[in-house]
Motif scaffolding. Structure first.
Motif, short mmCIF file in Angstrom:
data_model
loop_
_atom_site.label_atom_id
_atom_site.label_comp_id
_atom_site.label_asym_id
_atom_site.label_seq_id
_atom_site.Cartn_x
_atom_site.Cartn_y
_atom_site.Cartn_z
N UNK A 106 15.57 -37.76 12.25
CA UNK A 106 15.05 -38.68 13.26
C UNK A 106 13.94 -39.54 12.67
N UNK A 107 13.08 -38.93 11.88
CA UNK A 107 11.98 -39.68 11.26
C UNK A 107 12.53 -40.80 10.37
N UNK A 108 13.53 -40.49 9.59
CA UNK A 108 14.13 -41.51 8.72
C UNK A 108 14.79 -42.61 9.55
N UNK A 109 15.52 -42.21 10.59
CA UNK A 109 16.19 -43.19 11.44
C UNK A 109 15.18 -44.06 12.17
N UNK A 110 14.07 -43.48 12.61
CA UNK A 110 13.03 -44.25 13.31
C UNK A 110 12.48 -45.36 12.42
N UNK A 111 12.33 -45.06 11.14
CA UNK A 111 11.74 -46.02 10.22
C UNK A 111 12.74 -47.07 9.76
N UNK A 112 14.04 -46.76 9.78
CA UNK A 112 14.99 -47.65 9.12
C UNK A 112 16.08 -48.25 10.02
N UNK A 113 16.34 -47.65 11.16
CA UNK A 113 17.45 -48.10 12.00
C UNK A 113 16.96 -49.06 13.09
N UNK A 166 12.95 -45.84 23.66
CA UNK A 166 13.64 -46.36 22.48
C UNK A 166 13.99 -45.21 21.54
N UNK A 167 15.25 -45.19 21.13
CA UNK A 167 15.75 -44.19 20.20
C UNK A 167 16.54 -44.88 19.10
N UNK A 168 16.52 -44.34 17.90
CA UNK A 168 17.27 -44.96 16.80
C UNK A 168 18.76 -45.09 17.14
N UNK A 169 19.29 -46.28 16.93
CA UNK A 169 20.69 -46.59 17.20
C UNK A 169 21.51 -46.29 15.95
N UNK A 170 22.55 -45.47 16.10
CA UNK A 170 23.35 -45.11 14.93
C UNK A 170 24.82 -45.49 15.08
N UNK A 171 25.19 -46.13 16.18
CA UNK A 171 26.57 -46.58 16.32
C UNK A 171 26.95 -46.78 17.77
N UNK A 172 28.22 -47.11 17.99
CA UNK A 172 28.71 -47.34 19.35
C UNK A 172 30.14 -46.81 19.46
N UNK A 173 30.47 -46.20 20.58
CA UNK A 173 31.81 -45.67 20.78
C UNK A 173 32.09 -45.54 22.27
N UNK A 174 33.26 -46.01 22.67
CA UNK A 174 33.73 -45.86 24.05
C UNK A 174 32.71 -46.36 25.08
N UNK A 175 32.09 -47.48 24.77
CA UNK A 175 31.15 -48.06 25.70
C UNK A 175 29.78 -47.43 25.71
N UNK A 176 29.52 -46.50 24.80
CA UNK A 176 28.22 -45.85 24.70
C UNK A 176 27.50 -46.23 23.42
N UNK A 177 26.19 -46.33 23.50
CA UNK A 177 25.37 -46.45 22.30
C UNK A 177 25.10 -45.04 21.80
N UNK A 199 25.60 -50.71 28.07
CA UNK A 199 25.15 -51.79 28.96
C UNK A 199 23.71 -51.60 29.43
N UNK A 200 23.14 -50.43 29.16
CA UNK A 200 21.79 -50.14 29.62
C UNK A 200 20.75 -50.27 28.52
N UNK A 201 21.14 -50.74 27.33
CA UNK A 201 20.19 -50.82 26.22
C UNK A 201 20.26 -52.17 25.51
N UNK A 202 19.17 -52.50 24.86
CA UNK A 202 19.10 -53.63 23.93
C UNK A 202 18.98 -53.04 22.54
N UNK A 203 19.79 -53.51 21.61
CA UNK A 203 19.75 -52.99 20.25
C UNK A 203 18.96 -53.94 19.35
N UNK A 204 17.94 -53.41 18.72
CA UNK A 204 17.11 -54.21 17.82
C UNK A 204 15.83 -53.47 17.51
N UNK A 205 15.13 -53.88 16.46
CA UNK A 205 13.86 -53.23 16.14
C UNK A 205 12.79 -53.55 17.18
N UNK A 206 12.84 -54.76 17.75
CA UNK A 206 11.88 -55.15 18.78
C UNK A 206 12.61 -55.90 19.88
#
Length: 321
Positions: A106-113, A141-152, A167-174
């Motif tokens: 999680x720490x790595x994903x928080x810094x890079x994803x 906000x949680x690190x985004x690692x992919x999308x499948x079947x309409x889910x982040x 549909x309930x999230x925005x994907x991006x660092x900010x």
């Protein structure tokens, strides 16, 4: 100090470990329920009002903290995402240690994803393998690692993947910096929300927590507390106020200590979270007491006053809990 992340949907940050009362105990459990806690407070005459001087602020699932020390099951923390006037490391306070976690993935994903940032008021987080859905709120906000079947697909602080409706999230660092009309539109989403001292979540907010989160949702980082919010940005006098400017109120007919903040919406009105017992509402700046007598000045933030994020680097990081 070590780094840790909030592992519960909402975490209370207390002034010190002795401040929670008996009716706050339900929120100290390993899996606290915000709704149950608020229901218990509402059953008592001074349940919410009694939080004054006890509750400092709140954190959302996944938010990072610096942990200075752990004593008797409590973590002494600093919140880098909530700027504080006396502490460069961020807002200080105490959190039950079991409301925090550290996992290297999680720490790595928080810094890079990129992040999946919740834009719905509330949504469900389905934790893989647990067969349970946790309710999480706006601006989580949680690190985004992919999308499948309409889910982040996201990473949770314990290192377990989870799913949130895309549909309930925005994907991006900010989040993108929003114009004034969008800030007002965002604020109006919370008309009727009950006041909660120290609150920064969709379950309840105080005056400064309200504008802090609204501006965060609109891509602008400001301090957490009203008197500190009043020290930055461009000072605006009464006759130059524009929609989305912050408006501040002080004791001694506007000349004393600043104690309240709202957002100007135009036509001599502002939106704010007034006080315990009153919900988020729009009021007159010149007719409604005590605000007509206590207005002191406005501040205009354009997004350049604070960095969008603080890098989480340290000689040591936390251990998995």
């Amino acid at each position: 100090m070590t780094i840790a992340y909030v592992r519960v949907p909402v975490a209370n940050v207390w002034k010190d470990p002795d401040r929670p009362r008996e009716n706050d105990g339900v929120f100290l459990e390993r899996h606290p329920s915000v709704s149950n806690w608020l229901s218990r407070l509402d059953e008592e005459k001074d349940g919410r009002l009694g939080l004054v001087g006890r509750l400092e602020t709140q954190l959302l699932l996944g938010e990072p903290v610096w942990v200075k020390e752990e004593i008797n099951g409590w973590a002494h923390v600093f919140i880098p995402g909530q700027p504080h006037h006396e502490e460069q490391r961020g807002y200080p306070g105490w959190v039950p240690a079991h409301h925090l976690a550290y996992h290297p993935d999680f720490h790595h994903a928080w810094e890079s994803h990129p992040f999946a940032i919740v834009t719905a008021l509330k949504t469900g987080l389905l934790i893989d393998g647990a067969q349970r859905t946790v309710e999480i709120g706006w601006l989580t906000r949680l690190p985004f690692i992919g999308e499948a079947n309409g889910d982040a697909i996201v990473m949770t602080p314990t290192g377990i993947p989870g799913r949130v409706p895309a549909e309930h999230v925005h994907v991006g660092r900010t989040l993108p910096v929003a114009a004034a009309d969008r800030r007002i539109e965002t604020a109006r989403r919370f008309l009727g929300l009950p006041y909660l001292w120290g609150g920064t979540s969709v379950y309840g907010m105080d005056c400064s927590g309200f504008v802090y989160r609204v501006f965060e949702a609109c891509g602008i980082r400001i301090p957490r507390d009203a008197h500190v919010q009043a020290a930055f940005g461009q000072r605006i006098e009464r006759d130059s106020l524009e929609p989305a400017d912050l408006v501040f109120f002080a004791y001694e007919q506007g000349k004393g200590r600043i104690h309240h903040v709202g957002m100007y919406v135009g036509d001599d009105h502002f939106i704010h979270a007034p006080r315990t017992g009153l919900p988020v509402q729009v009021q007159s700046l010149s007719q409604d007491a005590p605000y007509a007598e206590e207005f002191c000045f406005g501040r205009r933030y354009d997004g350049s006053e604070f960095p969008a994020s603080i890098p989480l680097t340290a000689d040591m990081v936390g251990e998995e809990t």
